[in-house]
Design an enzyme around this catalytic site. Structure first.
Site, PDB file in Angstrom:
ATOM      1  N   LYS A  90       0.949  -1.035   0.136  1.00  0.00           N
ATOM      2  CA  LYS A  90       0.095   0.326  -0.021  1.00  0.00           C
ATOM      3  C   LYS A  90       0.951   1.231  -0.074  1.00  0.00           C
ATOM      4  CE  LYS A  90      -4.003  -1.684   2.409  1.00  0.00           C
ATOM      5  NZ  LYS A  90      -5.247  -1.747   3.203  1.00  0.00           N
ATOM      6  N   ARG A  94       1.566   4.339  -2.744  1.00  0.00           N
ATOM      7  CA  ARG A  94       1.030   5.859  -1.957  1.00  0.00           C
ATOM      8  C   ARG A  94       1.952   6.682  -2.708  1.00  0.00           C
ATOM      9  NH1 ARG A  94      -0.537   7.593   4.149  1.00  0.00           N
ATOM     10  NH2 ARG A  94      -2.547   6.327   4.360  1.00  0.00           N
TER      11      ARG A  94
END
Length: 149
Positions: A90, A94
């Site tokens: 993740k 980002r």
């Protein structure tokens, strides 16, 4: 669920992670992209990098919501496996979004009442509480905490 969305006025547009041009074509038809790809298999999370490339190529997106439903990965540097892998991926997503300047919104529910509550935080298996065995994750250093007043 899709029929219900259509009845409420949503326009469904098809695109495929296995067909990059279909992703670009779909992205060019919308203003906001909300990715709901499952993070249960953390390898799926990196498919969002293809979507980010399509968003950059299309050039028209006003807001992107990546698939981050759950814990905020920027606050999970202490996480242990198997969750650590998903949080790392993740964070890669980002970084890709932030490096490219795409307007972004993160939705963090801190896993409340969704994936983890129903099955007592068992990362593998069913969505109902186990009857015979429960795995407790961690290194044993946290004995308990509360914010109750």
């Amino acid at each position: 669920m899709l029929i219900d969305f259509k009845q409420q006025g949503a326009h469904l547009i098809e695109g495929s992670f296995s067909d990059y041009q279909s992703l670009v074509h779909a992205v060019k038809q919308v203003d906001v992209v909300l990715c709901t790809i499952s993070g249960t298999d953390s390898n799926n999370l990196l498919l969002q990098l293809k979507l980010i490339d399509a968003i950059k190529e299309a050039g028209n997106i006003k807001r992107f919501l990546p698939s981050e439903f759950g814990m905020d990965p920027s606050r999970m540097g202490h996480a242990l496996e198997p969750g650590r892998d998903a949080f790392d991926k993740k964070m890669l997503v980002r970084k890709a979004v932030e490096d490219d300047g795409i307007p972004i919104t993160y939705v963090s529910t801190n896993c409340f009442a969704g994936y983890f509550v129903g099955n007592l935080s068992q990362l593998k298996g069913s969505f109902i509480p186990p009857r015979d065995k429960v795995c407790l994750y961690g290194d044993g250093s946290v004995k308990g905490t509360t914010n109750c007043k």
